[in-house]
Motif scaffolding. Sequence first.
Motif, short mmCIF file in Angstrom:
data_model
loop_
_atom_site.label_atom_id
_atom_site.label_comp_id
_atom_site.label_asym_id
_atom_site.label_seq_id
_atom_site.Cartn_x
_atom_site.Cartn_y
_atom_site.Cartn_z
N ARG A 30 65.55 -15.94 -20.76
CA ARG A 30 64.41 -16.19 -19.90
C ARG A 30 63.59 -14.91 -19.76
O ARG A 30 64.08 -13.81 -19.98
CB ARG A 30 64.85 -16.68 -18.52
CG ARG A 30 65.57 -15.64 -17.68
CD ARG A 30 65.96 -16.18 -16.32
NE ARG A 30 66.60 -15.15 -15.49
CZ ARG A 30 67.11 -15.37 -14.29
NH1 ARG A 30 67.06 -16.59 -13.76
NH2 ARG A 30 67.68 -14.39 -13.61
N VAL A 31 62.35 -15.05 -19.34
CA VAL A 31 61.48 -13.90 -19.16
C VAL A 31 61.86 -13.17 -17.88
O VAL A 31 61.96 -13.78 -16.81
CB VAL A 31 60.00 -14.34 -19.10
CG1 VAL A 31 59.10 -13.16 -18.80
CG2 VAL A 31 59.59 -15.00 -20.41
N LEU A 311 48.95 -17.20 -18.91
CA LEU A 311 49.81 -16.72 -19.98
C LEU A 311 49.16 -15.58 -20.75
O LEU A 311 49.83 -14.63 -21.16
CB LEU A 311 50.13 -17.87 -20.94
CG LEU A 311 51.08 -18.95 -20.41
CD1 LEU A 311 51.12 -20.14 -21.36
CD2 LEU A 311 52.49 -18.40 -20.20
N ALA A 312 47.85 -15.67 -20.96
CA ALA A 312 47.15 -14.65 -21.75
C ALA A 312 47.05 -13.32 -21.03
O ALA A 312 47.07 -12.26 -21.67
CB ALA A 312 45.75 -15.15 -22.12
N HIS A 313 46.96 -13.35 -19.71
CA HIS A 313 46.73 -12.11 -18.95
C HIS A 313 47.95 -11.65 -18.16
O HIS A 313 47.88 -10.61 -17.49
CB HIS A 313 45.54 -12.30 -18.00
CG HIS A 313 44.25 -12.54 -18.72
ND1 HIS A 313 43.48 -11.51 -19.22
CD2 HIS A 313 43.59 -13.69 -19.03
CE1 HIS A 313 42.40 -12.00 -19.81
NE2 HIS A 313 42.45 -13.33 -19.71
N GLY A 314 49.05 -12.40 -18.23
CA GLY A 314 50.25 -11.99 -17.52
C GLY A 314 50.08 -11.99 -16.02
O GLY A 314 50.56 -11.09 -15.33
N LEU A 334 56.04 -27.62 -19.69
CA LEU A 334 55.13 -26.67 -19.06
C LEU A 334 55.90 -25.51 -18.45
O LEU A 334 55.53 -24.34 -18.61
CB LEU A 334 54.29 -27.38 -18.00
CG LEU A 334 53.34 -26.51 -17.18
CD1 LEU A 334 52.39 -25.75 -18.09
CD2 LEU A 334 52.55 -27.36 -16.19
N VAL A 335 56.98 -25.82 -17.74
CA VAL A 335 57.81 -24.75 -17.18
C VAL A 335 58.37 -23.88 -18.31
O VAL A 335 58.45 -22.65 -18.19
CB VAL A 335 58.96 -25.34 -16.34
CG1 VAL A 335 59.91 -24.25 -15.87
CG2 VAL A 335 58.39 -26.11 -15.14
N GLY A 336 58.71 -24.52 -19.42
CA GLY A 336 59.25 -23.79 -20.56
C GLY A 336 58.30 -22.78 -21.16
O GLY A 336 58.73 -21.77 -21.72
N ASP A 342 59.56 -16.09 -26.09
CA ASP A 342 58.76 -16.20 -27.31
C ASP A 342 57.32 -16.59 -27.01
O ASP A 342 56.41 -16.25 -27.78
CB ASP A 342 59.37 -17.23 -28.26
CG ASP A 342 60.75 -16.82 -28.76
OD1 ASP A 342 60.97 -15.60 -28.90
OD2 ASP A 342 61.59 -17.70 -29.00
N VAL A 343 57.10 -17.32 -25.93
CA VAL A 343 55.76 -17.78 -25.57
C VAL A 343 55.13 -16.88 -24.52
O VAL A 343 53.98 -16.43 -24.67
CB VAL A 343 55.80 -19.24 -25.06
CG1 VAL A 343 54.41 -19.69 -24.63
CG2 VAL A 343 56.36 -20.16 -26.13
#
Length: 449
Positions: A30-31, A311-314, A334-336, A342-343
């Motif tokens: 997980r992240v 997602l693009a800007h964290g 979506l949660v994934g 990796d995403v």
Amino acid sequence: MLLRFRVTNHASLRQEQELSLIAERPRDGRVERAVPRGDHQAVAVAGIFGPNASGKSNVINAMVWMRAAVAHSFAHWAPSGGVPRRPFALDRDAGVPSTFVVDVVIDGVAYEYGFSCDDREFTEEWLYSYPEGRRRKLFERTAGEPPEFGRSLTGGVRTMARLTRPNSLFLSVAAAQNHDLLGRIHHWFDRCFRSATDHDLADRLRFTADHYLSGAAAGEPIMQLLRYADFGIGELMLAEAELELEAEHRLLERALRQAMGERAVRVESDPTDRVRLEHRTEEGSFVLGLAEESSGTRTWAGLLGPVFFTLAHGTLLCVDELDARLHPNLTDALVGLFQSPDVNVNGAQLVFSTHEPALLGHNTRTELGRDQIWLTEKGADGATALFPLSDFQVRDSSENKEKRYLVGRYGAVPFFDERILESIVAALRGGSGDGTTTEGAGPGREEVA
């Protein structure tokens, strides 16, 4: 990144409640992001579960309200309008302040920012930084007293303090005056924290359409996310007449800004009228208006822009009732996106509320750790308690969290009073509600299968 959020006396959140994104322990798959100058990791996803009316949406609402106060108190709230808060309604003492606090990391430094308010004014406001791991005061403000500033905070802050109204936040004033450091804290609230609730669907649809149709880099990924949901949609577009109207709106906005400044009201159209979706079938391509689409399609379309931007800007995205009008597999997917290393390569964060217990099961693509699962339930006084699943002895790998949750092992599930059901059945049978049958009730006296 968000580390913690604390709130007191907002809606059903009467006593202080805390939502923490600090990992209980590191976990592969997980992240996680390291907290600067500390031994902790912050998780990317936190889900809030609970029955209807338990207060889980109020946790999201409290976060959104804090963001709105920071973003709008100085620029948009009426000087004599007080503070439009939502205190706990089931309390005879209406004067108890409401308090909101966040612990965040911005540009590699941890900060604690918070404020308290009553119906009339902000009674307290403070900001601390932790550049070396120890607390450093940047400013403290108490109603009726001059603010106190730390030695490291410079840049005309005393002049800004004189501009601060009782019902506006000093942080908002400083950002409007282009203060460098305080502007970065304000920027996190204003630009790095997005929300998705029933009240902002139109704004989210507009945000999605604007980013897709602007020709920017976000266009193709947004389209891919739309196709990812397998709704049979091949393209997103604007009606030709709406393209001309959009251009007229841009010209009118520019003229208003030149005449009135940047605070001019934005000229907007309803995105549900202008957005079109192309469906490709064996019979050819067909274009439908967004109003003709299913509620699930509209919900997903409204999430696309905020999800990709986050997602693009964290940054941070808070979603109320994530499962509403979406298939459980799509909610899981979506949660994934946020849970997957990796995403989610930029360390974006997702905080959501949901009724969907399937997200706790073994059959999900995305398994949440017990430190990512939060539960809400109401006590006898009507106040919400928020607590993590990590308060219980639960094994992430082998425990069937979904089953144990549904049978009430962790609390935070609806309670059904069977005596009330018996009373309802008696009424349906034509009875008096006390288990006896009323004579002459006609067909209602017959046995109910």
